[in-house]
Design a protein around this motif. Structure first.
Motif, PDB file in Angstrom:
ATOM      1  N   TRP A  99       0.792  -1.223   0.000  1.00 28.94           N
ATOM      2  CA  TRP A  99       0.000   0.000   0.000  1.00 28.94           C
ATOM      3  C   TRP A  99       0.828   1.279   0.000  1.00 28.94           C
ATOM      4  CZ3 TRP A  99      -4.126  -1.594   4.220  1.00 28.94           C
ATOM      5  CH2 TRP A  99      -4.914  -2.633   3.692  1.00 28.94           C
ATOM      6  N   LYS A 100       2.144   1.162   0.318  1.00 32.93           N
ATOM      7  CA  LYS A 100       2.912   2.405   0.402  1.00 32.93           C
ATOM      8  C   LYS A 100       4.354   2.276  -0.099  1.00 32.93           C
ATOM      9  CE  LYS A 100       2.034   5.216   3.913  1.00 32.93           C
ATOM     10  NZ  LYS A 100       1.889   5.708   5.310  1.00 32.93           N
ATOM     11  N   MET A 101       5.216   1.547   0.629  1.00 35.85           N
ATOM     12  CA  MET A 101       6.652   1.600   0.385  1.00 35.85           C
ATOM     13  C   MET A 101       7.188   0.584  -0.616  1.00 35.85           C
ATOM     14  SD  MET A 101       8.043   2.276   4.273  1.00 35.85           S
ATOM     15  CE  MET A 101       9.756   2.304   3.720  1.00 35.85           C
ATOM     16  N   GLY A 102       6.405  -0.428  -0.941  1.00 30.22           N
ATOM     17  CA  GLY A 102       6.903  -1.458  -1.848  1.00 30.22           C
ATOM     18  C   GLY A 102       7.811  -2.438  -1.122  1.00 30.22           C
ATOM     19  N   LEU A 103       8.857  -2.916  -1.810  1.00 26.76           N
ATOM     20  CA  LEU A 103       9.784  -3.877  -1.204  1.00 26.76           C
ATOM     21  C   LEU A 103      10.508  -3.189  -0.048  1.00 26.76           C
ATOM     22  CD1 LEU A 103      11.965  -6.394  -3.147  1.00 26.76           C
ATOM     23  CD2 LEU A 103      12.672  -5.452  -0.966  1.00 26.76           C
ATOM     24  N   LYS A 104      10.286  -3.708   1.139  1.00 25.07           N
ATOM     25  CA  LYS A 104      10.698  -2.991   2.347  1.00 25.07           C
ATOM     26  C   LYS A 104      11.855  -3.648   3.092  1.00 25.07           C
ATOM     27  CE  LYS A 104       8.427  -0.920   6.397  1.00 25.07           C
ATOM     28  NZ  LYS A 104       7.121  -0.815   7.115  1.00 25.07           N
ATOM     29  N   ILE A 191      -4.932   9.294  -7.476  1.00 27.73           N
ATOM     30  CA  ILE A 191      -4.847   8.551  -6.214  1.00 27.73           C
ATOM     31  C   ILE A 191      -3.439   7.991  -6.036  1.00 27.73           C
ATOM     32  CG2 ILE A 191      -5.658   6.527  -4.950  1.00 27.73           C
ATOM     33  CD1 ILE A 191      -7.625   8.833  -4.973  1.00 27.73           C
ATOM     34  N   VAL A 192      -2.869   7.470  -7.111  1.00 24.75           N
ATOM     35  CA  VAL A 192      -1.507   6.937  -7.061  1.00 24.75           C
ATOM     36  C   VAL A 192      -0.526   8.031  -6.640  1.00 24.75           C
ATOM     37  CG1 VAL A 192       0.398   6.013  -8.445  1.00 24.75           C
ATOM     38  CG2 VAL A 192      -1.913   5.104  -8.745  1.00 24.75           C
ATOM     39  N   GLU A 193      -0.685   9.217  -7.212  1.00 22.31           N
ATOM     40  CA  GLU A 193       0.196  10.333  -6.859  1.00 22.31           C
ATOM     41  C   GLU A 193       0.025  10.727  -5.398  1.00 22.31           C
ATOM     42  OE1 GLU A 193       2.644  11.691  -8.655  1.00 22.31           O
ATOM     43  OE2 GLU A 193       2.184  10.071 -10.066  1.00 22.31           O
ATOM     44  N   THR A 199       3.358   8.650   1.279  1.00 19.10           N
ATOM     45  CA  THR A 199       4.421   7.707   1.631  1.00 19.10           C
ATOM     46  C   THR A 199       5.753   8.415   1.831  1.00 19.10           C
ATOM     47  OG1 THR A 199       3.338   5.926   0.392  1.00 19.10           O
ATOM     48  CG2 THR A 199       5.669   5.646   0.904  1.00 19.10           C
ATOM     49  N   LEU A 200       6.119   9.267   0.891  1.00 18.71           N
ATOM     50  CA  LEU A 200       7.389   9.984   0.993  1.00 18.71           C
ATOM     51  C   LEU A 200       7.406  10.913   2.205  1.00 18.71           C
ATOM     52  CD1 LEU A 200       8.067  10.777  -2.771  1.00 18.71           C
ATOM     53  CD2 LEU A 200       9.251   9.126  -1.321  1.00 18.71           C
ATOM     54  N   HIS A 201       6.247  11.476   2.533  1.00 18.62           N
ATOM     55  CA  HIS A 201       6.150  12.324   3.727  1.00 18.62           C
ATOM     56  C   HIS A 201       6.423  11.502   4.983  1.00 18.62           C
ATOM     57  CE1 HIS A 201       3.923  13.952   7.202  1.00 18.62           C
ATOM     58  NE2 HIS A 201       4.337  15.128   6.757  1.00 18.62           N
ATOM     59  N   ASP A 202       5.804  10.319   5.064  1.00 18.92           N
ATOM     60  CA  ASP A 202       5.983   9.464   6.237  1.00 18.92           C
ATOM     61  C   ASP A 202       7.406   8.924   6.333  1.00 18.92           C
ATOM     62  OD1 ASP A 202       3.391   9.927   6.895  1.00 18.92           O
ATOM     63  OD2 ASP A 202       2.673   7.874   6.610  1.00 18.92           O
ATOM     64  N   VAL A 203       7.999   8.611   5.180  1.00 19.99           N
ATOM     65  CA  VAL A 203       9.387   8.130   5.168  1.00 19.99           C
ATOM     66  C   VAL A 203      10.318   9.223   5.684  1.00 19.99           C
ATOM     67  CG1 VAL A 203      11.315   7.451   3.692  1.00 19.99           C
ATOM     68  CG2 VAL A 203       9.066   6.440   3.327  1.00 19.99           C
ATOM     69  N   ASP A 212       2.234   6.750  14.477  1.00 18.11           N
ATOM     70  CA  ASP A 212       2.081   8.066  13.852  1.00 18.11           C
ATOM     71  C   ASP A 212       2.004   7.994  12.325  1.00 18.11           C
ATOM     72  OD1 ASP A 212       2.181   9.375  16.330  1.00 18.11           O
ATOM     73  OD2 ASP A 212       4.374   9.337  16.316  1.00 18.11           O
ATOM     74  N   GLU A 213       2.126   6.796  11.773  1.00 16.25           N
ATOM     75  CA  GLU A 213       2.067   6.653  10.319  1.00 16.25           C
ATOM     76  C   GLU A 213       0.685   7.044   9.795  1.00 16.25           C
ATOM     77  OE1 GLU A 213       2.805   3.249   6.840  1.00 16.25           O
ATOM     78  OE2 GLU A 213       2.956   2.732   8.965  1.00 16.25           O
ATOM     79  N   THR A 214       0.653   7.705   8.651  1.00 18.48           N
ATOM     80  CA  THR A 214      -0.607   8.117   8.037  1.00 18.48           C
ATOM     81  C   THR A 214      -1.342   6.894   7.496  1.00 18.48           C
ATOM     82  OG1 THR A 214       0.430  10.199   7.354  1.00 18.48           O
ATOM     83  CG2 THR A 214      -1.672   9.620   6.323  1.00 18.48           C
ATOM     84  N   MET A 215      -2.558   6.674   7.973  1.00 23.94           N
ATOM     85  CA  MET A 215      -3.349   5.533   7.542  1.00 23.94           C
ATOM     86  C   MET A 215      -4.195   5.915   6.322  1.00 23.94           C
ATOM     87  SD  MET A 215      -2.628   2.994   9.574  1.00 23.94           S
ATOM     88  CE  MET A 215      -0.938   3.598   9.604  1.00 23.94           C
ATOM     89  N   ILE A 216      -4.072   5.174   5.247  1.00 21.56           N
ATOM     90  CA  ILE A 216      -4.835   5.438   4.031  1.00 21.56           C
ATOM     91  C   ILE A 216      -5.455   4.139   3.525  1.00 21.56           C
ATOM     92  CG2 ILE A 216      -3.512   7.454   3.297  1.00 21.56           C
ATOM     93  CD1 ILE A 216      -1.829   5.645   1.546  1.00 21.56           C
ATOM     94  N   PHE A 217      -6.532   4.270   2.758  1.00 22.21           N
ATOM     95  CA  PHE A 217      -7.190   3.083   2.206  1.00 22.21           C
ATOM     96  C   PHE A 217      -7.972   3.496   0.966  1.00 22.21           C
ATOM     97  CE2 PHE A 217     -10.184  -0.400   1.799  1.00 22.21           C
ATOM     98  CZ  PHE A 217      -9.431  -1.501   2.191  1.00 22.21           C
ATOM     99  N   PHE A 218      -7.545   2.991  -0.184  1.00 22.17           N
ATOM    100  CA  PHE A 218      -8.191   3.344  -1.444  1.00 22.17           C
ATOM    101  C   PHE A 218      -8.648   2.079  -2.167  1.00 22.17           C
ATOM    102  CE2 PHE A 218      -5.146   6.802  -0.647  1.00 22.17           C
ATOM    103  CZ  PHE A 218      -6.002   7.896  -0.697  1.00 22.17           C
ATOM    104  N   VAL A 219      -9.824   2.145  -2.768  1.00 20.70           N
ATOM    105  CA  VAL A 219     -10.362   0.985  -3.474  1.00 20.70           C
ATOM    106  C   VAL A 219     -10.669   1.343  -4.926  1.00 20.70           C
ATOM    107  CG1 VAL A 219     -11.332  -0.012  -1.377  1.00 20.70           C
ATOM    108  CG2 VAL A 219     -12.737   1.504  -2.790  1.00 20.70           C
ATOM    109  N   CYS A 220     -10.743   0.326  -5.759  1.00 19.36           N
ATOM    110  CA  CYS A 220     -11.045   0.528  -7.174  1.00 19.36           C
ATOM    111  C   CYS A 220     -12.543   0.778  -7.363  1.00 19.36           C
ATOM    112  CB  CYS A 220     -10.603  -0.689  -7.987  1.00 19.36           C
ATOM    113  SG  CYS A 220     -11.457  -2.229  -7.552  1.00 19.36           S
ATOM    114  N   ASP A 221     -12.925   1.178  -8.558  1.00 20.71           N
ATOM    115  CA  ASP A 221     -14.332   1.486  -8.846  1.00 20.71           C
ATOM    116  C   ASP A 221     -15.234   0.272  -8.624  1.00 20.71           C
ATOM    117  OD1 ASP A 221     -13.627   4.040  -9.496  1.00 20.71           O
ATOM    118  OD2 ASP A 221     -13.510   3.672 -11.660  1.00 20.71           O
TER     119      ASP A 221
END
Length: 242
Positions: A99-104, A191-193, A199-203, A212-221
């Motif tokens: 959902w955010k950082m990819g390969l971590k 939404i991707v942007e 993500t970059l803000h939280d990193v 304190d991480e920003t919680m987000i949740f997005f779904v497709c149409d």
């Protein structure tokens, strides 16, 4: 190295002792850096260490022992283990933040007994058997996300990725991030942007993985439409009950 000669520090990392003479660098480097930069396309054919690289690449063709993945959405831990001819294993464990950082994160072993491996896996109760191709797709997308964000790919992944097998043939299509609900539907560019920005803000703030991480949740149409249909159905039932 000439016997009796004191080893200097590796010219690449400047941390470990340089015991391997690298023709490409024309200097002594450590075995770890040798493994990271060694490439059949760039290194001379007479390099003494290319043969060991070829042996590592063949590991990807060894029989699969286990392919496992955790079930919770969003943060996936994937484990792929292959059995060697002597019955021992090599495995790689990859953590992908879908959902955010990819390969971590990544860790693994080049040589471990089945008993020790199974004991290690037993500590994580959420692992289930998984499809190797699905796991490769998640990992490949995780790499793409991390690289797009400019995040560093773990060094351990570079050293152990041969265990996964060939990733070059794995296709990653559609939006960079997928629907948080179904994991398949594409998300709009805006939404991707937004996800990338958050993500970059939280990193930068160092809050990823914390409260304190920003919680987000997005779904497709499609998932949004199905959810709305369910909510309408609930409203109708409540009205009939009243």
């Amino acid at each position: 190295m000439v016997k009796g000669m004191k080893a200097k520090k590796c010219v690449i990392c400047n941390a470990r002792k340089g015991k391997r003479f690298c023709v490409k660098e024309n200097e002594f480097i450590c075995s770890r850096c040798c493994g990271l930069i060694r490439d059949p396309q760039l290194c001379p054919n007479d390099c003494l260490f290319l043969s060991s690289l070829a042996e590592k690449k063949e590991v990807g063709e060894l029989p699969l022992y286990k392919v496992l993945m955790t079930t919770p959405k969003g943060s996936r831990s994937i484990v792929i283990a292959r059995e060697k001819e002597n019955g021992r294993l090599q495995f790689i464990s990859v953590l992908v933040d879908e959902w955010k950082m990819g390969l971590k994160d990544c860790f693994g072993e080049q040589d471990i007994s089945k008993k020790d491996f199974n004991r290690l896996i037993a500590r994580q109760p959420h692992y289930v058997d998984a499809d190797i191709n699905k796991c490769k797709e998640i990992i490949k997308r995780g790499i793409l996300v991390a690289e797009t964000l400019g995040l560093k790919i773990p060094r351990e992944f570079r050293e152990l990725k041969h265990i996964l097998g060939d990733l070059d043939k794995v296709e990653v299509t559609g939006s960079l991030y997928k629907c948080f609900e179904c994991g398949k539907g594409d998300l709009p560019d805006e939404i991707v942007e937004l996800i990338k920005e958050v993500t970059l803000h939280d990193v930068a703030a160092g809050v990823c993985g914390t409260e304190d991480e920003t919680m987000i949740f997005f779904v497709c149409d499609k998932c949004r439409g199905e959810k709305e249909e369910v909510e309408k159905g609930v409203e109708v039932i409540e009205e009939e009950v009243e």
